[in-house]
Structures are given as C-alpha cells and as structure tokens.
Design a protein around this motif. Structure first.
Motif, PDB file in Angstrom:
ATOM      1  N   ARG A 332     -35.078  14.677  -1.196  1.00 45.10           N
ATOM      2  CA  ARG A 332     -34.583  13.343  -0.864  1.00 45.10           C
ATOM      3  C   ARG A 332     -33.249  13.472  -0.141  1.00 45.10           C
ATOM      4  O   ARG A 332     -32.614  14.538  -0.151  1.00 45.10           O
ATOM      5  CB  ARG A 332     -34.418  12.491  -2.124  1.00 45.10           C
ATOM      6  N   VAL A 333     -32.817  12.364   0.461  1.00 36.28           N
ATOM      7  CA  VAL A 333     -31.516  12.296   1.132  1.00 36.28           C
ATOM      8  C   VAL A 333     -30.791  11.067   0.585  1.00 36.28           C
ATOM      9  O   VAL A 333     -31.405  10.023   0.378  1.00 36.28           O
ATOM     10  CB  VAL A 333     -31.666  12.146   2.658  1.00 36.28           C
ATOM     11  N   LYS A 334     -29.504  11.180   0.346  1.00 35.18           N
ATOM     12  CA  LYS A 334     -28.754  10.028  -0.151  1.00 35.18           C
ATOM     13  C   LYS A 334     -27.423   9.897   0.587  1.00 35.18           C
ATOM     14  O   LYS A 334     -26.840  10.892   1.037  1.00 35.18           O
ATOM     15  CB  LYS A 334     -28.537  10.117  -1.656  1.00 35.18           C
ATOM     16  N   SER A 335     -26.971   8.628   0.699  1.00 36.79           N
ATOM     17  CA  SER A 335     -25.720   8.310   1.389  1.00 36.79           C
ATOM     18  C   SER A 335     -24.748   7.675   0.409  1.00 36.79           C
ATOM     19  O   SER A 335     -25.151   6.991  -0.530  1.00 36.79           O
ATOM     20  CB  SER A 335     -25.971   7.340   2.549  1.00 36.79           C
ATOM     21  N   ARG A 336     -23.469   7.882   0.673  1.00 31.34           N
ATOM     22  CA  ARG A 336     -22.436   7.293  -0.177  1.00 31.34           C
ATOM     23  C   ARG A 336     -22.130   5.877   0.310  1.00 31.34           C
ATOM     24  O   ARG A 336     -21.820   5.660   1.485  1.00 31.34           O
ATOM     25  CB  ARG A 336     -21.170   8.143  -0.136  1.00 31.34           C
ATOM     26  N   VAL A 337     -22.237   4.901  -0.606  1.00 34.36           N
ATOM     27  CA  VAL A 337     -21.914   3.513  -0.290  1.00 34.36           C
ATOM     28  C   VAL A 337     -20.478   3.199  -0.696  1.00 34.36           C
ATOM     29  O   VAL A 337     -19.759   2.490  -0.007  1.00 34.36           O
ATOM     30  CB  VAL A 337     -22.894   2.551  -0.995  1.00 34.36           C
ATOM     31  N   ALA A 338     -20.046   3.707  -1.828  1.00 32.30           N
ATOM     32  CA  ALA A 338     -18.674   3.551  -2.307  1.00 32.30           C
ATOM     33  C   ALA A 338     -18.266   4.875  -2.947  1.00 32.30           C
ATOM     34  O   ALA A 338     -19.028   5.849  -2.935  1.00 32.30           O
ATOM     35  CB  ALA A 338     -18.568   2.394  -3.293  1.00 32.30           C
ATOM     36  N   LYS A 339     -17.062   4.918  -3.517  1.00 36.15           N
ATOM     37  CA  LYS A 339     -16.567   6.171  -4.080  1.00 36.15           C
ATOM     38  C   LYS A 339     -17.495   6.726  -5.150  1.00 36.15           C
ATOM     39  O   LYS A 339     -17.693   7.932  -5.251  1.00 36.15           O
ATOM     40  CB  LYS A 339     -15.164   5.961  -4.659  1.00 36.15           C
ATOM     41  N   THR A 340     -18.061   5.840  -5.951  1.00 35.92           N
ATOM     42  CA  THR A 340     -18.919   6.301  -7.047  1.00 35.92           C
ATOM     43  C   THR A 340     -20.355   5.804  -6.919  1.00 35.92           C
ATOM     44  O   THR A 340     -21.143   5.960  -7.841  1.00 35.92           O
ATOM     45  CB  THR A 340     -18.349   5.815  -8.399  1.00 35.92           C
ATOM     46  N   GLU A 341     -20.709   5.199  -5.767  1.00 34.14           N
ATOM     47  CA  GLU A 341     -22.051   4.646  -5.595  1.00 34.14           C
ATOM     48  C   GLU A 341     -22.789   5.371  -4.482  1.00 34.14           C
ATOM     49  O   GLU A 341     -22.220   5.657  -3.425  1.00 34.14           O
ATOM     50  CB  GLU A 341     -21.988   3.150  -5.277  1.00 34.14           C
ATOM     51  N   TRP A 342     -24.067   5.645  -4.754  1.00 34.30           N
ATOM     52  CA  TRP A 342     -24.923   6.312  -3.775  1.00 34.30           C
ATOM     53  C   TRP A 342     -26.184   5.490  -3.585  1.00 34.30           C
ATOM     54  O   TRP A 342     -26.620   4.786  -4.492  1.00 34.30           O
ATOM     55  CB  TRP A 342     -25.306   7.721  -4.256  1.00 34.30           C
ATOM     56  N   ILE A 343     -26.764   5.585  -2.414  1.00 35.21           N
ATOM     57  CA  ILE A 343     -28.063   4.977  -2.159  1.00 35.21           C
ATOM     58  C   ILE A 343     -29.009   6.097  -1.737  1.00 35.21           C
ATOM     59  O   ILE A 343     -28.688   6.900  -0.855  1.00 35.21           O
ATOM     60  CB  ILE A 343     -27.987   3.869  -1.089  1.00 35.21           C
ATOM     61  N   GLU A 344     -30.147   6.171  -2.425  1.00 32.75           N
ATOM     62  CA  GLU A 344     -31.053   7.312  -2.264  1.00 32.75           C
ATOM     63  C   GLU A 344     -32.306   6.921  -1.501  1.00 32.75           C
ATOM     64  O   GLU A 344     -32.793   5.791  -1.596  1.00 32.75           O
ATOM     65  CB  GLU A 344     -31.454   7.852  -3.640  1.00 32.75           C
ATOM     66  N   SER A 345     -32.838   7.866  -0.757  1.00 34.70           N
ATOM     67  CA  SER A 345     -34.146   7.686  -0.136  1.00 34.70           C
ATOM     68  C   SER A 345     -35.223   7.872  -1.200  1.00 34.70           C
ATOM     69  O   SER A 345     -34.935   8.242  -2.345  1.00 34.70           O
ATOM     70  CB  SER A 345     -34.337   8.703   0.980  1.00 34.70           C
ATOM     71  N   ARG A 346     -36.448   7.625  -0.845  1.00 38.79           N
ATOM     72  CA  ARG A 346     -37.554   7.899  -1.765  1.00 38.79           C
ATOM     73  C   ARG A 346     -37.689   9.409  -1.963  1.00 38.79           C
ATOM     74  O   ARG A 346     -37.265  10.203  -1.114  1.00 38.79           O
ATOM     75  CB  ARG A 346     -38.860   7.316  -1.225  1.00 38.79           C
ATOM     76  N   SER A 347     -38.285   9.776  -3.061  1.00 38.65           N
ATOM     77  CA  SER A 347     -38.528  11.191  -3.353  1.00 38.65           C
ATOM     78  C   SER A 347     -39.833  11.618  -2.692  1.00 38.65           C
ATOM     79  O   SER A 347     -40.872  10.969  -2.867  1.00 38.65           O
ATOM     80  CB  SER A 347     -38.598  11.391  -4.870  1.00 38.65           C
ATOM     81  N   VAL A 348     -39.790  12.702  -1.926  1.00 39.02           N
ATOM     82  CA  VAL A 348     -40.960  13.146  -1.155  1.00 39.02           C
ATOM     83  C   VAL A 348     -41.468  14.475  -1.714  1.00 39.02           C
ATOM     84  O   VAL A 348     -40.748  15.476  -1.692  1.00 39.02           O
ATOM     85  CB  VAL A 348     -40.596  13.311   0.335  1.00 39.02           C
ATOM     86  N   PRO A 349     -42.716  14.510  -2.197  1.00 39.02           N
ATOM     87  CA  PRO A 349     -43.280  15.782  -2.658  1.00 39.02           C
ATOM     88  C   PRO A 349     -43.828  16.599  -1.483  1.00 39.02           C
ATOM     89  O   PRO A 349     -44.314  16.043  -0.493  1.00 39.02           O
ATOM     90  CB  PRO A 349     -44.421  15.330  -3.583  1.00 39.02           C
ATOM     91  N   PHE A 350     -43.721  17.911  -1.574  1.00 35.12           N
ATOM     92  CA  PHE A 350     -44.325  18.798  -0.569  1.00 35.12           C
ATOM     93  C   PHE A 350     -44.651  20.133  -1.238  1.00 35.12           C
ATOM     94  O   PHE A 350     -44.173  20.442  -2.337  1.00 35.12           O
ATOM     95  CB  PHE A 350     -43.400  18.994   0.639  1.00 35.12           C
ATOM     96  N   THR A 351     -45.489  20.919  -0.574  1.00 35.72           N
ATOM     97  CA  THR A 351     -45.955  22.194  -1.128  1.00 35.72           C
ATOM     98  C   THR A 351     -45.707  23.310  -0.130  1.00 35.72           C
ATOM     99  O   THR A 351     -45.968  23.150   1.075  1.00 35.72           O
ATOM    100  CB  THR A 351     -47.464  22.125  -1.458  1.00 35.72           C
ATOM    101  N   VAL A 352     -45.199  24.430  -0.619  1.00 40.20           N
ATOM    102  CA  VAL A 352     -44.987  25.622   0.209  1.00 40.20           C
ATOM    103  C   VAL A 352     -46.025  26.666  -0.183  1.00 40.20           C
ATOM    104  O   VAL A 352     -46.220  26.952  -1.373  1.00 40.20           O
ATOM    105  CB  VAL A 352     -43.562  26.191   0.017  1.00 40.20           C
ATOM    106  N   HIS A 353     -46.725  27.206   0.834  1.00 42.76           N
ATOM    107  CA  HIS A 353     -47.758  28.221   0.610  1.00 42.76           C
ATOM    108  C   HIS A 353     -47.401  29.465   1.432  1.00 42.76           C
ATOM    109  O   HIS A 353     -47.090  29.372   2.616  1.00 42.76           O
ATOM    110  CB  HIS A 353     -49.123  27.684   1.032  1.00 42.76           C
TER     111      HIS A 353
END
Length: 654
Positions: A332-353
């Motif tokens: 996932r990727v997240k951005s800082r909105v305030a000093k102690t607040e974050w906004i996160e993207s959705r969690s994306v599953p993936f597989t490595v082979h």
C-alpha cells in the motif's frame, strides 16, 4: 431567370451574414491574436458560459480558456469560476447566478457587473486596485480583498475583508480558501472581543440555501466555532443577536477537499510476478495530499509482518534494494495529511514466483466483485479482458456459477459473452506457451449478474416553495453502480424536450426557472457504460409560497370559557410544524392585556383576571410572514368557580 438568380444571391449573402453573427465563440476566426486577452480561467465549478462581444450565442467555458475584452460571463445556480488577470497575480471569483462584462474604461480594464456576486482577491504585488468596478453605471472604489454583491435593481454592497469595518473581523478561513481535511467539522474563527453576545452560524452550499446550524453556538469572547461541513463548496456566515437586531458577518466561502490517497498501479490486484534478476518497481498514481508518500510491503493484510517501509519524495515509483522471496504479499501507499494523521490507499495483494513456469495472465475486467444488471441492454454482453502475454499460442477462459459453466479457447486477450442468468460467478484465465506448456497460478475473480434494478428516490418532500428567487431543488436517489447517472427533467410526464444532466454522485442541484409541475427520471450506467437501472417517474411541484391562512380555534362557536383561576386553554386545528402562532387577548376597551407566541397547536393563558376578553391569533410562517387574523373569539373568565367546594371529613380523636 435574372430575378431567380438575384434572389438566390441575396439568400446566400444573408445566410453568410447570419452565420458570421450567430456562430459560437469557439468557431470564431477572431479567437486568436486579434482580440485582447485580459484574463485566464484557473478554476471552474459546474455551468459557466461566455458570450463574445457582437455574438448572440453562448458557449461553455473550460478551465484554461482565455478571457477576452468584451466577453460577457454568466454563471448558473451552484456554479462559479475564478479568473486570473493577465500580467497580475490578482484573481476574480465570479459566484453563482452572476453576470459580468469585461470592458474597457479609458486605458484601464473595467469590470461591469450586471448582477450577482464577485470576490476580488488582491495578491501581493498587484497594487491596491487591479481594475475599475462599475455597478449600475456607477464606479465603485475597492481597497484590499473585497466581495461585491449587486442586486437586480442595480444597487450594490461592498464587503471588505482586509479592513476592520464590520462587527465580525479577522474571519478565518479566508474567503474561498481550499481546506484539505478528512474531518466533517471545520473551525471558523473571528477576532474575540469582550462582548456578551452569543454567536451562531448559517451554512449552505449556496447563498440561497443558508440555514442555521442548530445546537452550534459560542460566546463572542471565545472567537471560534466548530461547524459541520460537507465536501465541496460551503458558504458560511456568523450571526449575533444584539438586542433584537441580528448582526451578520460578511458571507464567507470555503472549499472542503477530502484528501485522496495515492492509487496503487503495479503490482496490480492479485498480480502474479515472475522474479527476475533485478527487483521490480512499485508504481502508483499520485493523490492530492502532497508529494511525499510512504510505501509499505508486508506478508499480511494487517501490515504487522512488515517486509520494508520506505519514504518517497517527488516520484511515483520505488525500486526495492533486493528481490522479494517467493510467496504472497500485500502492499500500500500512504500520504501524510497532518502531523499525526495519514491517509492510506487500499491494500493490494500480489504473488511472487521464482520458478521457470509460465504464469497465468493478470485479469483486468470484470473487476473483482463487479455487478452487472440485465434487462436494459439488448445483448447483455459482459466483456472479459486480461493482460496480453508474449510467446503464447492462446488463452483458456473459464466462467462458472451454480447453473453456468463455460470454457472458451481464444487467440486474443479479450472477449464478450452474453450473460442472461442471474447469479454469482467466478472467472479465471490461463494461457498456453508456444511449446505447449500450460500456465500456472490462475487468479479467480468474482462478479454478479442481477435483475434490472429499480432506483429509489430518496426524497420525502415533493413540493418546493420560494419567495423572491426561484429555488434550487436537491434531487436525491440511491446509487447502484460506480458509473454515471443520467438525470432527465421535464414539465411533461412523457419527458418530451427533457433537460439531460450527468451526475457522478447520488444527488443533483436543479434550479427551476418557473412555477409548475416537474417530472424527473434517473438511470445509472454499469461498468460497460450501458443502462443498468432506472427509477420511477418522480413528480414534484414548484410554486410561490402562499401566505398562511387564518388560524381556526377549537371551541364553542366564537366563545371560550376560562376557569375561575384565570386559566384558558384552546387548540388550533390547522397549524403546521414550522409555523409560529401569535395569539393576543384584548379587554373590552381594546387594550392588549396578553400576547404570546406558541410553537405547537396548544394555546395556554394562565392567571387571567375575571372579566371578558377577545382572543385573536395569526400564523407566522417559516419566511417570517404574518397571515390573516382569526375570527374574534369571546373569552369569559368567571368570578366564581363552576365546581362545587370540596367536603372535608372530620377526624375522630380517641
């Protein structure tokens, strides 16, 4: 023959002149270097149009368009635009229901304001005055940031935001300020003084829709209020009651922006990745909460078993220092909105082979848990698409449900299938290499086919009243798909000559321009862009608010009797919840002995002296208009009680 040729020549010339005069602005050959550019559109909200000088037709304005000398600009309800002057950092915000003309006053640019409201923001370096403002043929002097309101009769009102000329000063946030916040409440502030008044606030998405926020108030000395606001444009105004007079602040405006997280782009949802000699890149689309993000990769969906965390600045990709091991991961990727607040993207599953096998293609559509509706589209086709692979001879598509099982061999990386059976489905795609080997680890995705949906209107009110200006009606409905909604509004039930609008959300502000009965229907589009569901026909009325009638008092015909204690009670039969009842008692000489206001249908007077009175009442509606007086009701307060005196039994003492 000569007469025919002459008439034909005159007709051709007439058509040419008419075309030259009537053609829209974007078709004008004059649109280039021959016209003086005075400003550029830097922001736009909803329906804004422009009429070029010497033209009759209006054309829509887009963000980035240049504004020329002589242009007339018009905004509709719930619409506005911001223009920045050429060679100046100053900006002019043209509010809803406004019309202005960019004209020339001597050697200086003049803004001729016909009606509406504008806000002039004078930036540093622009001087005290960027342009001359003309209202009703009169020039107005401006200093600092100012909002100008022009009434229909040409009268004007200037509200200054940079000087302390008002009861409320140093208002924050600034006019038209953009606020990035995930919260539903915003702090509005003013200069706190040692005053005793209580401050409350009006708020609305339009100056015509301002309402008091019940239960939100503060002492003037506090200097701030926390006010609930919705995403988008919010107008707000502070009010204090000084004696019996309401004192209001200038009408303010802010744009509440919900922070949007970055959107993961690669690895895709449930992506199968074959590990190579070098680490692969994580890629995302930038959100609106800043250019600094944190990329997180973990072994679990809760991100407790972290693989790595990396802060990234000013770029939308990240290459880890080493290859990931074989297995399933989440990122996932997240951005800082305030000093102690974050906004996160959705969690994306993936597989490595890390093996040498051919991995199955990545499914692209239908998206996981997508919903389709049948019944409107003649074909009911569902399109299946996946990422194309190199060095493969074909693909194997499997679509299954309880009552459906189809396996199809394909050479291309997409196909469409007619789906008419309601139910829940899964689909997966695998491929075959040129040497005949089957791919491994196919990803299974879900989708659902539903019957044609009926959209429900979410509106309890079907009649709308107005006083001076016609109302903006907020039409609301449920939303079934992520696609756009198509709204049709007409004054005939067959929707002939209907106005058509597109809406992304679940509501739409419609401005009615005349009295009458209106009909509306809304339909939504599915993921394929086809009609998925429709509403029933909604009927609503728009009319000028009538004056309230005279109250009807319940009791004997034109007579009421109070108790000997002077208590009088009666009921009003025809009241409304939003109306006040103003009732007065006069004595035989016509003097008012008691006047009271009631918010319900129970009228109660206590402690009246014995005698005869006249009771009359009138309604006051939600617009503070008084209706007609009721009939004169005679009231009698008797000298003696009509009830027998109580009898007391003696107490025996032994």
């Amino acid at each position: 023959m000569k007469r025919i040729l002459t008439a034909l020549l005159i007709a051709i010339v007439g058509i040419g002149l008419s075309w030259q005069f009537l053609r829209p602005a974007e078709w004008s050959s004059n649109n280039g270097n021959n016209r003086q550019v005075v400003a550029r559109v830097v922001d736009l909200r909803n329906d804004v149009n422009r009429q070029e000088e010497g033209r009759l037709l209006w054309s829509a304005i887009r963000k980035g368009d240049e504004i020329y000398l002589g242009d007339k600009i018009k905004t509709a309800g719930l619409s506005s635009t911001t223009i920045q002057f050429a060679d100046s950092p100053s900006k002019l915000e043209i509010e809803e229901n406004s019309m202005i003309v960019m004209s020339q006053g001597g050697k200086k640019l003049s803004l001729n304001m016909l009606e509406g409201r504008v806000f002039l923001q004078q930036e540093e370096g622009s001087g005290e005055q960027t342009l001359d403002l003309i209202s009703g043929g009169k020039k107005l002097d401006l200093k600092g940031d100012a909002a100008i309101s022009i009434s229909k009769d040409g009268g004007s009102q200037v509200e200054s935001f940079s000087q302390s000329q008002s009861f409320f000063t140093e208002l924050k946030p600034n006019y038209s300020e953009d606020i990035l916040s995930p919260k539903n409440e915003m702090n509005v502030a003013w200069k706190a003084l040692g005053r005793e008044e209580v401050v409350f606030v009006l708020i609305g998405e339009s100056p015509l829709l301002m309402k008091k926020v019940e239960g939100i108030e503060a002492p003037f000395s506090k200097g701030k209020l926390e006010v609930p606001m919705r995403p988008g444009i919010n107008y707000w105004q502070l009010v204090a009651l000084v004696g019996e007079t309401e004192v209001k602040s200038p009408l303010m405006k802010l744009n509440l922006i919900r922070p949007l997280p970055p959107s993961p782009l690669y690895p895709f949802d449930k992506e199968l990745i074959k590990a190579g000699d070098r680490p692969f890149d994580f890629k995302w689309i930038k959100g609106n909460a800043g250019d600094t993000v944190v990329v997180e990769v973990a072994k679990d969906a809760d991100f407790k078993q972290m693989i790595f965390t990396q802060e990234i600045k000013d770029q939308t990709f990240f290459t880890p220092p080493s290859n990931l091991p074989q297995g399933e991961f989440f990122w996932r990727v997240k951005s800082r909105v305030a000093k102690t607040e974050w906004i996160e993207s959705r969690s994306v599953p993936f597989t490595v082979h890390q093996g040498s096998n051919l991995l199955s293609p990545t499914p692209l559509g239908p998206a996981d848990n997508a919903i389709f509706y049948i019944g409107r589209s003649p074909s009911n086709m569902v399109k299946f698409e996946w990422r194309k692979q190199d060095n493969v001879r074909g693909y194997d598509l499997k679509v299954q449900s309880e009552n459906f099982n189809r396996e199809t061999q394909l050479a291309d990386n997409s196909t469409s299938i007619n789906m008419t059976t309601v139910g829940k489905y899964t689909w997966e795609i695998s491929s075959e290499s040129t040497d005949g080997k089957k791919s491994v680890f196919p990803v299974s995705r879900k989708f659902e086919i539903r019957e044609e949906g009926k959209i429900q209107w979410l509106m309890s009110q079907k009649s709308f009243f107005y006083l001076e200006s016609l109302p903006i009606i907020i039409l609301k409905w449920e939303k079934k798909t992520s696609g756009v909604s198509i709204l049709q509004i007409s004054q005939t039930p067959d929707l002939k000559d209907a106005e058509n609008f597109q809406a992304q959300g679940r509501d739409f502000p419609y401005r009615a321009f005349k009295d009458g009965t209106y009909f509306a229907k809304v339909s939504t589009l599915d993921e394929a862009g086809e009609t998925a569901a429709e509403s029933d026909l909604l009927e609503f009325k728009v009319e000028q608010a009538p004056f309230p009638p005279a109250p009807v008092l319940v009791g004997e015909v034109n007579k009421l009797r109070a108790t000997a204690q002077g208590d009088l009670k009666t009921i009003v039969a025809n009241t409304k919840a939003s109306w006040l009842i103003i009732a007065s008692l006069t004595d035989e000489k016509g003097r008012v002995v008691d006047e009271r206001r009631f918010s319900d249908d129970q009228l109660v007077f206590n402690g009246l002296l014995p005698g005869k009175y006249i009771l009359q009442a009138k309604f006051q509606d939600e617009y503070r208009r008084g209706g007609d007086l009721s009939e004169r009701i005679e009231v009698e307060v008797p000298e003696k009680s009509m009830l027998a005196a109580p009898k007391l039994k003696g107490i025996k003492v032994r």
